[in-house]
Motif scaffolding. Structure first.
Motif, short mmCIF file in Angstrom:
data_model
loop_
_atom_site.label_atom_id
_atom_site.label_comp_id
_atom_site.label_asym_id
_atom_site.label_seq_id
_atom_site.Cartn_x
_atom_site.Cartn_y
_atom_site.Cartn_z
N PHE A 1 0.82 -1.21 0.00
CA PHE A 1 0.00 0.00 0.00
C PHE A 1 0.86 1.26 0.00
O PHE A 1 0.46 2.30 -0.57
N ILE A 2 2.05 1.20 0.63
CA ILE A 2 2.96 2.35 0.57
C ILE A 2 3.46 2.55 -0.87
O ILE A 2 3.61 3.69 -1.33
N VAL A 3 3.70 1.44 -1.57
CA VAL A 3 4.13 1.54 -2.97
C VAL A 3 3.06 2.25 -3.80
O VAL A 3 3.36 3.12 -4.64
N ILE A 4 1.81 1.90 -3.58
CA ILE A 4 0.72 2.55 -4.31
C ILE A 4 0.67 4.04 -3.98
O ILE A 4 0.50 4.89 -4.88
N SER B 1 3.80 10.48 -6.88
CA SER B 1 4.74 10.88 -7.95
C SER B 1 4.00 11.26 -9.23
O SER B 1 4.36 12.24 -9.91
N THR B 2 2.94 10.52 -9.54
CA THR B 2 2.16 10.83 -10.74
C THR B 2 1.48 12.18 -10.63
O THR B 2 1.47 12.98 -11.58
N VAL C 1 -4.14 18.19 -5.07
CA VAL C 1 -5.02 17.03 -4.93
C VAL C 1 -4.42 16.09 -3.89
O VAL C 1 -3.26 15.70 -4.01
N PRO C 2 -5.17 15.71 -2.85
CA PRO C 2 -4.63 14.78 -1.84
C PRO C 2 -4.34 13.41 -2.47
O PRO C 2 -5.22 12.80 -3.06
N PRO C 3 -3.11 12.91 -2.33
CA PRO C 3 -2.79 11.59 -2.90
C PRO C 3 -3.62 10.46 -2.27
O PRO C 3 -3.92 9.48 -2.94
#
Length: 256
Positions: A205-208, A214-215, A224-226
């Protein structure tokens, strides 16, 4: 108008009759004496009464400590901590609710502890209820399966820590370890294991979160909140890999 007056008159007569019948029924009903409950403290006249009072006090104390016993001596601690880590990793706020997590943890605890609870029932509870075993012997017999479970899940370093802190003589075997030393050792071992499983749950989930952040930065969408964007992807990943099946299976197998 006549029909309305007649209807109102008929309704009034019926209501009057019903009130009269109910009143007559109340008057005709026999008086039931109210019970008189009195609670007092009287002086004990023989040792048996003192022993009975102490047994009642001990039983009430055990019942009040039952939730703590459930947490301290079973698999409940590891399960509920891992499920809480899972909810935090998904960042779903209060979904699933606390009641659902606690209920799931309780049922999983009963499932994992069923062999030991059956042993307690057969070796301690049933003989005690049948009158073939005293209270002290029943408690000792009930503790044996629970101690066996706790020894299997306790690390030697944690056990050695509390043995040294208690300044007790070095035990020659598991049977020499006091239960008061075993229980805290078991609890911190369970917490360590639960945190290790929680760390592994956090990684995907941290990877997501990092990919989404980054995107968004590369697109210039810094406002925009990630978390809001990554949440649907986390839930989708968790559903596609059948996350509940994997988590519950890993939890159950971690006790073997």
């Amino acid at each position: 108008m006549n029909y309305k007056k007649q209807g109102l008159l008929l309704f009034g007569m019926v209501l009057f009759c019903l009130i009269g019948v109910s009143y007559a029924g109340v008057e005709a009903a026999p008086l039931v004496p109210a019970p008189n409950v009195s609670i007092g403290v009287n002086e004990a006249t023989n040792p048996q009464e003192v022993a009975l009072s102490l047994q009642i006090l001990l039983t009430l104390t055990v019942l009040s400590l039952a939730p703590s016993i459930l947490i301290m001596m079973t698999s409940f601690t590891r399960i509920i901590v891992v499920l809480s880590f899972l909810r935090s990793a998904l960042a779903t706020q209060q979904m699933p609710p606390n009641q659902v997590l606690v209920a799931l943890a309780l049922f999983l605890t009963f499932f994992t502890m069923s062999p030991y609870l059956d042993a307690v029932n057969q070796n301690a509870l049933q003989p005690f209820l049948a009158g073939g075993m005293g209270q002290e012997d029943a408690v000792k017999a009930a503790m044996e399966p629970m101690r066996e479970f706790m020894f299997k899940q306790t690390r030697e370093n944690d056990l050695a820590l509390f043995v040294n802190l208690s300044e007790a003589p070095r035990p020659n075997g598991p049977e020499d370890v006091p239960t008061s030393v075993l229980i805290p050792s078991f609890m911190i071992s369970e917490l360590k294991t639960a945190f290790q499983i929680g760390f592994l749950l956090y990684i995907p989930f941290i990877v997501i979160d990092m990919v989404v952040a980054s995107t968004l930065m590369s697109m210039g969408m810094m406002m925009v909140p990630p978390v809001m964007i990554s949440l649907p992807f986390k839930i989708l990943l968790f559903v596609l890999v059948d996350g509940w099946h994997l988590v519950v299976r890993s939890l159950i197998m971690s006790f073997n």
